[in-house]
Each structure stands twice: as structure tokens, then as C-alpha cells.
Enzyme design. Sequence first.
Site, mmCIF file in Angstrom:
data_model
loop_
_atom_site.group_PDB
_atom_site.id
_atom_site.type_symbol
_atom_site.label_atom_id
_atom_site.label_comp_id
_atom_site.label_asym_id
_atom_site.label_seq_id
_atom_site.Cartn_x
_atom_site.Cartn_y
_atom_site.Cartn_z
ATOM 1 N N LYS A 22 0.831 -1.209 0.000
ATOM 2 C CA LYS A 22 0.000 0.000 0.000
ATOM 3 C C LYS A 22 0.863 1.255 0.000
ATOM 4 O O LYS A 22 0.626 2.181 -0.772
ATOM 5 C CB LYS A 22 -0.892 -0.001 1.253
ATOM 6 N N ASN A 23 1.870 1.293 0.883
ATOM 7 C CA ASN A 23 2.654 2.525 1.048
ATOM 8 C C ASN A 23 3.574 2.805 -0.134
ATOM 9 O O ASN A 23 4.213 3.854 -0.186
ATOM 10 C CB ASN A 23 3.460 2.471 2.349
ATOM 11 N N CYS A 116 -5.513 11.125 11.210
ATOM 12 C CA CYS A 116 -4.540 11.526 12.243
ATOM 13 C C CYS A 116 -4.697 10.733 13.527
ATOM 14 O O CYS A 116 -4.491 11.248 14.619
ATOM 15 C CB CYS A 116 -4.672 13.012 12.520
ATOM 16 N N ARG A 121 -0.045 14.801 13.320
ATOM 17 C CA ARG A 121 0.765 14.425 12.155
ATOM 18 C C ARG A 121 0.937 15.648 11.283
ATOM 19 O O ARG A 121 0.270 15.820 10.268
ATOM 20 C CB ARG A 121 0.128 13.263 11.404
ATOM 21 N N ASP A 306 5.184 0.713 12.052
ATOM 22 C CA ASP A 306 3.961 0.056 11.574
ATOM 23 C C ASP A 306 3.837 -1.390 12.061
ATOM 24 O O ASP A 306 2.764 -1.983 11.970
ATOM 25 C CB ASP A 306 3.896 0.085 10.042
ATOM 26 N N ARG A 398 -8.128 -0.696 5.114
ATOM 27 C CA ARG A 398 -7.261 0.304 4.474
ATOM 28 C C ARG A 398 -5.927 -0.308 4.045
ATOM 29 O O ARG A 398 -5.260 0.223 3.164
ATOM 30 C CB ARG A 398 -6.976 1.469 5.441
HETATM 31 C C1 UD1 Z 1 4.554 6.921 6.479
HETATM 32 C C2 UD1 Z 1 3.736 5.679 6.325
HETATM 33 C C3 UD1 Z 1 3.274 5.182 7.684
HETATM 34 C C4 UD1 Z 1 4.459 4.984 8.596
HETATM 35 C C5 UD1 Z 1 5.329 6.244 8.653
HETATM 36 C C6 UD1 Z 1 6.625 6.067 9.423
HETATM 37 C C7 UD1 Z 1 2.675 5.905 4.173
HETATM 38 C C8 UD1 Z 1 1.422 6.090 3.423
HETATM 39 N N1 UD1 Z 1 2.573 5.980 5.508
HETATM 40 O O1 UD1 Z 1 3.719 7.909 7.079
HETATM 41 O O2 UD1 Z 1 2.589 3.946 7.492
HETATM 42 O O3 UD1 Z 1 4.005 4.698 9.895
HETATM 43 O O4 UD1 Z 1 5.683 6.643 7.306
HETATM 44 O O5 UD1 Z 1 7.366 5.020 8.877
HETATM 45 O O6 UD1 Z 1 3.721 5.642 3.607
HETATM 46 N N2 UD1 Z 1 6.514 14.716 10.873
HETATM 47 C C9 UD1 Z 1 6.575 16.046 11.194
HETATM 48 N N3 UD1 Z 1 6.396 16.950 10.199
HETATM 49 C C10 UD1 Z 1 6.150 16.585 8.909
HETATM 50 C C11 UD1 Z 1 6.102 15.213 8.590
HETATM 51 C C12 UD1 Z 1 6.282 14.284 9.606
HETATM 52 O O7 UD1 Z 1 6.784 16.414 12.344
HETATM 53 O O8 UD1 Z 1 5.990 17.455 8.039
HETATM 54 C C13 UD1 Z 1 6.683 13.695 11.954
HETATM 55 C C14 UD1 Z 1 5.380 12.917 12.185
HETATM 56 O O9 UD1 Z 1 4.519 13.607 13.040
HETATM 57 C C15 UD1 Z 1 5.889 11.629 12.777
HETATM 58 C C16 UD1 Z 1 7.229 11.426 12.076
HETATM 59 O O10 UD1 Z 1 7.600 12.696 11.554
HETATM 60 O O11 UD1 Z 1 6.096 11.783 14.154
HETATM 61 C C17 UD1 Z 1 7.200 10.398 10.967
HETATM 62 O O12 UD1 Z 1 6.294 10.793 9.970
HETATM 63 P P1 UD1 Z 1 6.487 10.400 8.445
HETATM 64 O O13 UD1 Z 1 7.746 9.633 8.233
HETATM 65 O O14 UD1 Z 1 6.263 11.639 7.647
HETATM 66 O O15 UD1 Z 1 5.266 9.420 8.230
HETATM 67 P P2 UD1 Z 1 4.171 9.429 7.090
HETATM 68 O O16 UD1 Z 1 4.793 9.771 5.791
HETATM 69 O O17 UD1 Z 1 3.003 10.205 7.561
#
Ligand code: UD1
Length: 419
Positions: A22-23, A116, A121, A306, A398
Site C-alpha cells: 500500500k505505502n 490523524c 501528524r 507500523d 485500508r
Molecule cells: C509513512 C507511512 C506510515 C508509517 C510512517 C513512518 C505511508 C502512506 N505511511 O507515514 O505507514 O508509519 O511513514 O514510517 O507511507 N513529521 C513532522 N512533520 C512533517 C512530517 C512528519 O513532524 O511534516 C513527523 C510525524 O509527526 C511523525 C514522524 O515525523 O512523528 C514520521 O512521519 P512520516 O515519516 O512523515 O510518516 P508518514 O509519511 O506520515
Amino acid sequence: MQKLIIQGGQRLEGEIIIQGAKNSALPILAAALLCDGESILENCPELSDVYAACRILTSAGCQCQMKQHVVRVNAESLTNSEIPEQLMQEMRSSIIFLGAMLGKTGVCTLGYPGGCELGPRPIDLHLQALEKMGVRIREENGILHCSAPKGLHGTKIHLQFPSVGATENILLAAVLAEGETIIVNAAREPEITDLIHYLISCGAKITGIGCSTIRIQGVKKLYGCTYRIMPDRIVTATWLAAAAMTGGTLRLLHTDAGSLEGILDVLEQMHCSYYCDDTSIFISARSPVHAVRSLKTMPYPGFPTDAQAIFMAALCRAEGTSVFEETIFENRYRHVDALIRMGADIQIAGRAAVVHGVKQLHGAPVSATDLRGGAALLVAALGAQGETVLTEISHIDRGYDNPEKVLSAVGADIRRVSS
Ligand code: UD1
């Protein structure tokens, strides 16, 4: 509303073909928007999040059809760069369309993404990076109006944290931008590598694959291609945990052990036997498994956040005490209450969770609170005595393509009912 009814205690035995990731499918569907001509994406899992991504593409005017795990996307008819609010709310990954839409059209209007349930997030890293590439962002009543009046240009972006989504968004914005973009402290998750391989197959110029510094040299055009989505490593981890929970013997096919290092390490500590070749993993587990002294979630190649809930479920009946530390998300222990309801002994202290192994879990009525937390309850139910009624399973849908069919085929007593 649908629910899963599971009679626990059956040993899982047999073969499972692992679904596409999915990701990986989601950012690649967004990337297809950047291309001229048709992209044919094979091995796409049939999931509500993938359908939502397809709906975002069609709402933008693209042609998008899914049939038997193959999605065909043609973005030549793209007319609309506004992402509907309802689709933004449906899944957090909808934010990935921002980079792609800006890369293709130079404008995009969208709301803040939903999904969220793991705590705050934010998308600040995404927005700061795009601003550095020449995007102006104006927020009005929670709607982001983004435009790059002079086009997007390459620049050096140092991410404070290796965010998966931010790395993907920058890649998508950069492939058609003017000049070179360098991402420092980029996320290195295998799904990012898969996205890069797809973009290169379409004509993008990217180096640093799998590294924390990625260089993207903008090109004038990308062309659609045929691409096979990588296997889902978190689904693989889920069925490995289910085997461990039930003392089962499973052969997982069409998967990639190379992307599962952190997970296989933990299985070893649980005293599960496994054997891997290029595309399959064979696991044989004896129940109860051994506890894992310390299990800390980390960006790739560390243990994935995850898989935290899923392995916590598998360790509820372990011999000894396991200690988890969740370092990626603030609110990722929402499955714990339901596990306790099923007889688990778990204490949470801030970012840590201490799991004292118990002799037996028992079935109970429980609800999924998020995707992987829901999968954890499924794993717990498979190893529990008696009946579990699992509700709010739209969260599980999902990320898992037909879980009841997959699990029944290897001996689980599980059925989906509508109420
Ligand atoms: C993706 C994955 C999710 C996985 C996560 C971490 C997809 C669709 N989802 O989510 O399944 O759990 O990676 O491996 O691929 N953060 C900030 N600011 C930002 C962006 C992120 O502070 O602009 C923080 C988030 O709050 C979180 C951390 O960084 O604490 C990790 O987030 P991120 O790696 O961005 O995860 P996702 O891309 O949302």
C-alpha cells in the site's frame, strides 16, 4: 457495518501470497500524474486507500481504472488541480498528491490531510521544502492554496527528520523542476526506493537510491510505463507475527526478506525459526515464543513503527517480559486497552510499553482504532482462546486485501459478517 468473528487457537499452516505494498502503491499512483501517456501499475492491492487514490486521480480529470490488481492511469486529460476535501480527509497519504500536482501543473488547492489517529501528524516539513522550491502557500479557512508562479526550481533541502511523506513529496515535486534538488537526511524506507525506481523507469534522473542523500536532476518530461509494485513488508510482518502467535508454520511467497531486516531480527529473539530465499520466507514457530528484551521503533532500516502493535500482540503470550519504545509517533498505543481486555498484561509509561507475557489470551468484543492497531487485534484474536468479535474493521481494510480469505486458507477460523 462489517465485523470479523474469529475463533482463536487454530495453528496457522500453509502458504500465503503477499499482496503489493500500500505505502508504495499510493505515492506511485500520485507519481503517475506526472507522466505523459499511460502507466500500468501491476500488483496494486485492492484496498480502500488505493481506491481513494484512484478517486483523487479521476477527480483531477485523469483516466484511472483498476482491474484485477492492475491500475491503468493516464493523466493527459488532467484538468483540475483541486483535491476534494472529502478525499483529503479519507486518508493522510492524499498529501502526496501535493508534490505531484505542483510538479505537473504548478498549482494545487487542498485541505489538511485526515487519518490523524496516531497523534499529531504535521506537514510542516512538506510545506517548508516546497516553499524552498519556489511554491507560495496561502492558507484560508483550513484550505491550502499552493502555486509556483515562476515554476519549481531545484534546491538543497535538509530534512530535520527523515519523514517518509516529505521525502516522497519532494521527489515528486523535483523530478520535473528546473535544475537539481538535493535531499539531505532523506527517509530510506524501501517504499521510497520503489517510488524512485518507478520514476526512473518513466525517465526521471535520480541518484542516491536507498541512501540518505538523494539527488534529483529535473527533466522536461516523464513517460508512463509498466511497473510492478513491491511486496508489502508490513503485511509480511503481520502474517509472520500471526505464525509466531499461533505456533504456526507458514511459507510467505512473493515477498522480499531484504526489506525485513529489523523484523527478522526480532523473530530470532522470539526464538522462531525462519528461512529466507529471494522471494519467500518460511517460518516455523513454537508457542509460546520468547520475550524480546527491548524493541524500539526507528526509521528504516530499524524496526518499523507500523509493526509495533502487531508484534506487541504476538508477544502478549511470550515467556518473559518485553519492553517496547515507540519513537516515531506520539499516540501509537491505542490498541493496548483492547489487548488488556483480551487478558494481556501491559503497562504504558510515556513512550514505553512493558508487556508481561501471560499464559493465555481470551476472545472478547474489541474495536480497531487504527490500521495497524486493528491488525494487532486480529493477530491477538488468532492466538486467543474463544471468540473475538472485531469491529471498526474499515481501518483494517485500508491496508489488508481480504484478510479473512488469506487467513482462512491457512487454517484460521475467521469470517466477515455485515450487521
Ligand atoms: C509513512 C507511512 C506510515 C508509517 C510512517 C513512518 C505511508 C502512506 N505511511 O507515514 O505507514 O508509519 O511513514 O514510517 O507511507 N513529521 C513532522 N512533520 C512533517 C512530517 C512528519 O513532524 O511534516 C513527523 C510525524 O509527526 C511523525 C514522524 O515525523 O512523528 C514520521 O512521519 P512520516 O515519516 O512523515 O510518516 P508518514 O509519511 O506520515
